[in-house]
Design a protein around this motif. Structure first.
Motif, mmCIF file in Angstrom:
data_model
loop_
_atom_site.group_PDB
_atom_site.id
_atom_site.type_symbol
_atom_site.label_atom_id
_atom_site.label_comp_id
_atom_site.label_asym_id
_atom_site.label_seq_id
_atom_site.Cartn_x
_atom_site.Cartn_y
_atom_site.Cartn_z
ATOM 1 N N THR A 25 1.271 -3.361 6.565
ATOM 2 C CA THR A 25 -0.125 -2.891 6.629
ATOM 3 C C THR A 25 -0.273 -1.587 5.861
ATOM 4 O O THR A 25 -1.199 -1.413 5.056
ATOM 5 C CB THR A 25 -0.547 -2.689 8.099
ATOM 6 N N ARG A 26 0.669 -0.670 6.085
ATOM 7 C CA ARG A 26 0.578 0.648 5.439
ATOM 8 C C ARG A 26 0.711 0.540 3.922
ATOM 9 O O ARG A 26 0.004 1.214 3.176
ATOM 10 C CB ARG A 26 1.658 1.576 5.987
ATOM 11 N N ALA A 28 -4.625 0.029 -4.368
ATOM 12 C CA ALA A 28 -5.927 -0.416 -4.875
ATOM 13 C C ALA A 28 -7.100 0.214 -4.120
ATOM 14 O O ALA A 28 -6.985 1.320 -3.596
ATOM 15 C CB ALA A 28 -6.015 -1.943 -4.862
ATOM 16 N N SER A 52 -3.407 -7.095 5.941
ATOM 17 C CA SER A 52 -3.167 -5.752 6.496
ATOM 18 C C SER A 52 -3.846 -5.582 7.846
ATOM 19 O O SER A 52 -3.416 -4.768 8.659
ATOM 20 C CB SER A 52 -3.661 -4.675 5.523
ATOM 21 N N GLN A 103 -2.515 -0.985 2.458
ATOM 22 C CA GLN A 103 -3.643 -0.053 2.503
ATOM 23 C C GLN A 103 -3.442 1.152 1.583
ATOM 24 O O GLN A 103 -4.394 1.879 1.292
ATOM 25 C CB GLN A 103 -3.898 0.393 3.951
ATOM 26 N N ALA A 104 -2.197 1.367 1.122
ATOM 27 C CA ALA A 104 -1.942 2.454 0.164
ATOM 28 C C ALA A 104 -2.273 2.033 -1.260
ATOM 29 O O ALA A 104 -2.280 2.869 -2.172
ATOM 30 C CB ALA A 104 -0.486 2.898 0.250
#
Lengths: 212, 317
Positions: free
Chosen positions: B92-93, B99, B79, B96-97
């Motif tokens: 990446t988004r 865990a 990410s 990062q959304a």
């Protein structure tokens, strides 16, 4: 009538307790027989790793998590076991510079790794700035989640410094900043049942302000 | 946990050969999902083959102008890669959304693809579950199913694929690269990687026994606006009720896939021609034939509204 009811009940109780006693005595025998047939020794493995700057050698049941190795074999009980399933973050430690859930990692997978626990960050006499900030801002109540919170908080500021993006960034192509929203999002893997979150954030902002 | 023996493989071929040779053997990479399941004795491997030394932790540019992501690249590293953030921001988004920071540091690209469902009946070993114990039945059907699947499910299983990363990989048309124990390599389109449950919900991917993921490749960048919107019960650190991965071009055309609704990232390419007509035009086709339960019927309207929000965000960008 009442006396016959009573005698009926007591007779049933005697029978029931007799059956229960027989069942109890049968269970260990069955268990003994089972363990006697599985003669294979529990697999073990030797590992060497560096914990808080000190080299340690261990021989462990392969099932031992990094968390249990730290707590039960190295007596570093600062790191806490909360859920033991990676949901609460109480077991957070820093391995090779990155925070992880030590409950979801096998000790045997950490041959040669460098592990930092809350004991390695600082001592009561020589506190890490984050430890001092947690004390100053009252970043805890019962304290059980605190070692994990502190290890995570130290790593979060490092991750922002290294430019790791986050879910709350409007534009992931740019470097993240130390904002309240960023810290809240990045600390979401550490649960505090006492609800000391706002004070934890104040401690983190304090440390970030003097270092970033 | 049940006792197991342990080894560290040096090459993918060695790991693949070992797993077919050793009864009850399994690969372990980040371990964040497998160890959780081993503690609950949902997974009971007799032997673990640790893959961390396979040197599959690099992200390289391909000759076609895409990216080749090593199977062991961590979720955090993927990410944070500058090329991914610039050209494949939906990835990446999505990562990062999902865990927490701790889990993303350990979880790997291949492991994320292979994570098991979070259906509560799969996790509860006192309950029947055709995925955990084939033929035992499905306690989720007729049970508490708010989080579970609305489309692509079967009479044997209504679980979802729970991840976020793969939903982004689906809109990006990623390819999963593998090597088999005999050394044979193959490329599996992400669309064919996760299987629908059918009558065999315990078979979740198209991987064969011993086949090991070596990389995930991305084609040339698509351009456009990249959005990943995830709706869940908490603001952070929870699985999706519904998620939408989208790449919308400036002329209003685009691609869209949904997470949290089906056994795999759910994308119907034929519906994408309707993107300029609005969210309802798309979701009416994407979710045609859906079989929601009374508990999760709301996911259908939630998917439409989430897509509408995504399209509005893309227009603003």
């Amino acid at each position: 009538m009442p006396s016959s009811d009573l005698s009926e009940i007591s007779r049933r109780n005697v029978l029931a307790s007799g059956a229960a006693a027989a069942a109890i005595s049968a269970v260990p025998r069955a268990a003994d027989a089972q363990s006697a047939t599985s003669t294979a020794p529990v697999p073990k493995a030797k590992i060497g790793l560096e914990v808080n700057g000190r080299h340690r050698e261990l021989e462990l049941d392969t099932r031992t998590t990094l968390l249990d190795a730290l707590r039960e074999h190295l007596q570093l009980t600062g790191t806490k076991k909360g859920c033991d399933h990676g949901q609460c973050g109480a077991c957070t430690v820093i391995v090779n510079g990155q925070r992880i859930n030590s409950c979801l990692s096998l000790a045997v997978m950490h041959q040669g790794d460098k592990v930092t626990t809350v004991e390695g960050l600082g001592t009561p006499e020589k506190q890490h700035p984050m430890q001092a900030a947690f004390v100053k801002h009252d970043g805890y109540q019962c304290g059980y989640c605190t070692p994990g919170q502190i290890c995570s908080a130290v790593s979060v500021l490092d991750e922002i410094k290294r430019g790791i993006p986050s879910h709350v960034q409007a534009d992931v192509a740019v470097r993240p900043a130390v904002t309240n929203a960023e810290l809240r999002e990045r600390m979401s893997g550490n649960i505090c049942r006492c609800g000391a979150y706002s004070n934890i954030l104040e401690a983190m902002e304090d440390v970030a302000g003097s270092h970033v | 946990m049940k006792p197991f023996t342990y080894e560290r493989a040096k090459t993918p071929a060695e790991a693949a050969a070992s797993v077919v040779r050793t009864p009850g053997a399994k690969f372990i990479a980040g371990g964040t999902n497998l160890l959780d399941l081993m503690k609950l004795q949902i997974e009971t491997p007799a032997h673990l083959i640790d893959l961390q030394d396979l040197k599959l932790d690099r992200i390289e540019t391909t000759s076609e102008g895409g990216l080749r992501i090593g199977a062991l690249v961590s979720n955090t590293a993927l990410s944070a890669d500058a090329r991914v953030r610039r050209d494949y921001a939906v990835l990446t988004r999505a990562i990062q959304a999902g865990a927490s920071g701790q889990l993303r540091n350990k979880a790997t690209t291949a492991g994320n693809l292979l994570q098991r469902t979070r259906c509560p009946y799969f996790y509860d070993t006192n309950q029947p579950c055709n995925k955990r114990l084939p033929g035992s039945g499905c306690a989720a059907i007729g049970g508490y199913s708010r989080q579970l699947g609305v489309i692509g499910t079967s009479d044997a299983c209504i679980a979802t694929y729970p991840g976020d990363m793969a939903v982004a990989l689906r809109v990006l048309d990623a390819t999963v690269e593998t090597v088999a124990p005999d050394g044979e390599t193959r490329s599996i389109p992400i669309a064919e990687f996760h299987r629908l449950w059918g009558n065999t919900p315990h078979i979740e991917t198209s991987l064969q026994r011993g086949e090991i993921i070596t990389a995930v490749t991305l084609p040339r960048p698509l351009g456009g606006v990249h959005v990943y919107e995830k709706v869940r019960d908490r603001a952070s650190y929870a699985f999706a009720l519904v998620s939408v991965a989208a790449v919308i071009q400036h002329d209003g055309t685009g691609r869209v896939a949904f997470g949290g609704v089906a056994p795999r990232p759910w994308r119907i390419e034929a519906a994408e021609a309707s993107i300029p007509q609005g969210a309802r035009a798309v979701t009416s086709q994407v979710f045609a034939g859906a079989k929601p339960t009374a508990d999760n019927r709301f996911k259908l309207s939630l998917a439409e509204r989430t897509l509408a929000a995504v399209m509005a965000e893309a227009k603003r960008a």
